[in-house]
Design a protein around this motif. Structure first.
Motif, PDB file in Angstrom:
ATOM      1  N   GLY A 203      -2.274 -25.207 -56.528  1.00 30.58           N
ATOM      2  CA  GLY A 203      -1.381 -26.126 -57.219  1.00 30.58           C
ATOM      3  C   GLY A 203      -0.335 -25.409 -58.049  1.00 30.58           C
ATOM      4  N   ALA A 204      -0.776 -24.435 -58.838  1.00 35.29           N
ATOM      5  CA  ALA A 204       0.151 -23.692 -59.698  1.00 35.29           C
ATOM      6  C   ALA A 204       1.166 -22.911 -58.876  1.00 35.29           C
ATOM      7  CB  ALA A 204      -0.635 -22.745 -60.608  1.00 35.29           C
TER       8      ALA A 204
ATOM      9  N   LEU B 283      -5.529 -32.152 -63.400  1.00 30.17           N
ATOM     10  CA  LEU B 283      -4.232 -31.626 -63.804  1.00 30.17           C
ATOM     11  C   LEU B 283      -3.630 -30.725 -62.723  1.00 30.17           C
ATOM     12  CD1 LEU B 283      -4.901 -30.788 -67.565  1.00 30.17           C
ATOM     13  CD2 LEU B 283      -3.476 -32.633 -66.673  1.00 30.17           C
ATOM     14  N   ALA B 284      -4.363 -29.692 -62.349  1.00 27.24           N
ATOM     15  CA  ALA B 284      -3.843 -28.718 -61.384  1.00 27.24           C
ATOM     16  C   ALA B 284      -4.115 -29.111 -59.951  1.00 27.24           C
ATOM     17  CB  ALA B 284      -4.444 -27.340 -61.677  1.00 27.24           C
TER      18      ALA B 284
ATOM     19  N   VAL C 115       3.842 -25.202 -57.402  1.00 24.37           N
ATOM     20  CA  VAL C 115       4.817 -25.568 -58.438  1.00 24.37           C
ATOM     21  C   VAL C 115       5.888 -24.490 -58.561  1.00 24.37           C
ATOM     22  CG1 VAL C 115       5.132 -25.844 -60.933  1.00 24.37           C
ATOM     23  CG2 VAL C 115       3.286 -27.059 -59.781  1.00 24.37           C
TER      24      VAL C 115
ATOM     25  N   SER D 122      -1.154 -18.800 -51.554  1.00 26.09           N
ATOM     26  CA  SER D 122      -2.408 -18.969 -52.295  1.00 26.09           C
ATOM     27  C   SER D 122      -3.606 -18.481 -51.491  1.00 26.09           C
ATOM     28  CB  SER D 122      -2.603 -20.429 -52.703  1.00 26.09           C
ATOM     29  OG  SER D 122      -2.884 -21.240 -51.581  1.00 26.09           O
TER      30      SER D 122
ATOM     31  N   GLN E 103      -9.429 -30.092 -65.363  1.00 25.55           N
ATOM     32  CA  GLN E 103      -8.628 -29.079 -64.686  1.00 25.55           C
ATOM     33  C   GLN E 103      -8.271 -29.520 -63.275  1.00 25.55           C
ATOM     34  OE1 GLN E 103      -7.309 -26.391 -65.858  1.00 25.55           O
ATOM     35  NE2 GLN E 103      -6.539 -25.483 -63.945  1.00 25.55           N
ATOM     36  N   ASP E 104      -9.239 -30.122 -62.579  1.00 29.71           N
ATOM     37  CA  ASP E 104      -8.988 -30.600 -61.221  1.00 29.71           C
ATOM     38  C   ASP E 104      -7.937 -31.706 -61.202  1.00 29.71           C
ATOM     39  OD1 ASP E 104     -10.852 -28.838 -60.282  1.00 29.71           O
ATOM     40  OD2 ASP E 104     -12.434 -30.334 -59.994  1.00 29.71           O
TER      41      ASP E 104
ATOM     42  N   PRO F 288      -4.539 -19.876 -57.474  1.00 30.86           N
ATOM     43  CA  PRO F 288      -4.612 -21.348 -57.520  1.00 30.86           C
ATOM     44  C   PRO F 288      -3.461 -21.999 -56.758  1.00 30.86           C
ATOM     45  CG  PRO F 288      -5.008 -20.412 -59.691  1.00 30.86           C
ATOM     46  CD  PRO F 288      -4.552 -19.281 -58.826  1.00 30.86           C
TER      47      PRO F 288
ATOM     48  N   GLY G 132      -2.968 -33.573 -58.015  1.00 26.14           N
ATOM     49  CA  GLY G 132      -3.015 -33.300 -59.446  1.00 26.14           C
ATOM     50  C   GLY G 132      -1.735 -33.692 -60.171  1.00 26.14           C
TER      51      GLY G 132
ATOM     52  N   GLN H   6      -6.823 -29.962 -56.541  1.00 29.84           N
ATOM     53  CA  GLN H   6      -7.614 -29.147 -55.615  1.00 29.84           C
ATOM     54  C   GLN H   6      -7.077 -29.380 -54.205  1.00 29.84           C
ATOM     55  OE1 GLN H   6     -10.360 -26.982 -56.081  1.00 29.84           O
ATOM     56  NE2 GLN H   6      -9.657 -27.011 -58.200  1.00 29.84           N
TER      57      GLN H   6
ATOM     58  N   TYR I 182       0.234 -31.996 -62.284  1.00 32.48           N
ATOM     59  CA  TYR I 182       1.340 -31.038 -62.289  1.00 32.48           C
ATOM     60  C   TYR I 182       2.202 -31.159 -61.034  1.00 32.48           C
ATOM     61  CZ  TYR I 182      -1.338 -28.703 -66.008  1.00 32.48           C
ATOM     62  OH  TYR I 182      -2.032 -28.410 -67.159  1.00 32.48           O
TER      63      TYR I 182
END
Length: 260
Positions: free
Chosen positions: A230-231, A126-127, A234, A222, A123-124, A228, A180, A129, A182
């Protein structure tokens, strides 16, 4: 110290990380769109992440040079392999890039299958930290950014296929660990898509403005709403890109076909 100033102190290193990523990823993204190999960034980013996972399985220090070397080596090997496949089967290069992405992603899943913290580690990667990036983590990416920017300025449009893939691999290696997979993809592609009908230097300036504003607004939101980072970045990048594209010039061929 107020809550607002405290939040800004948290955001600043993360924002600097995002800006470092944008310096190289905006021009590289323009090249990716020009060459028509959009998903190369996902593939190389995932391969670099696989290198990080392999280093973790080998019990290397997560903050040590061994992890950086493993990620860079994996990305460079991926770049060399993509160069070979493009020479051998150029008509299906985009499909081959997709296959490499899937293989790297599933290899990572297999390697962490018996690790109790494997899901969290994936998860770290991909998205990302990004909100917890420290200043000392920015030194190596900053040096890499200077070197890669110099190479891009020196060679401009004269990069060979292999040269482009290698520079791309080195750029993505550090950025994956900072923000990440993404955000690597979004930083490369979304600003470039938004400004593709703008002319001249305005295109590059607007792309950087979209990127900087997207990272800044995503990080602020955020922290305010405890979402989150990162999300949210995006989504901020995508929304800003759509607004800039909607406000900009349209391709003449599209307008003519509609009036016809």
């Amino acid at each position: 110290m107020t809550a607002v100033s405290f939040d800004l102190l948290i955001i600043l290193p993360a924002l600097l990380a995002g800006l470092l990523v944008l310096v190289t990823h905006i021009p590289l993204g323009a090249q990716v769109l020009k060459r028509g190999i959009v998903f190369i960034d996902l593939a190389i980013a995932q391969i670099a992440a696989l290198g990080v996972i392999i280093a973790g399985v080998a019990d290397f220090d997560p903050q040590g040079w061994a992890v950086q070397v493993a990620a860079a080596l994996a990305a460079v090997l991926g770049a060399v392999l993509l160069t070979w496949t493009e020479k051998r089967w150029p008509e299906v290069q985009e499909a081959q890039i997709g296959v490499m992405f899937i293989l790297a992603a599933t290899a990572g899943l297999l390697l962490v299958a018996h690790n109790p913290h494997g899901g969290e580690h994936l998860q770290d990667l991909l998205a990302g930290q990004i909100l917890w990036v420290r200043y000392d983590q920015l030194l190596v990416p900053a040096i890499g950014t200077v070197v890669i920017s110099a190479l891009l300025l020196l060679f401009r449009d004269r990069l060979s296929r292999l040269g482009f893939y290698l520079i791309f691999a080195l750029a993505v290696t550090a950025s994956v660990q900072l923000v990440g997979v993404y955000l690597v993809f979004t930083s490369l592609i979304v600003p470039g898509l938004a400004v593709r009908h703008y002319a001249g230097r305005k295109r590059l300036v607007l792309a950087y403005l979209i990127g900087a504003a997207g990272y800044a607004s995503g990080l602020v939101l955020s922290t305010l709403f405890d979402l989150p980072s990162g999300a949210l970045i995006v989504w901020c990048l995508a929304i800003l890109a759509m607004l800039v594209y909607a406000a900009g010039p349209k391709r003449q061929g599209t307008l003519s076909s509609r009036h016809g």
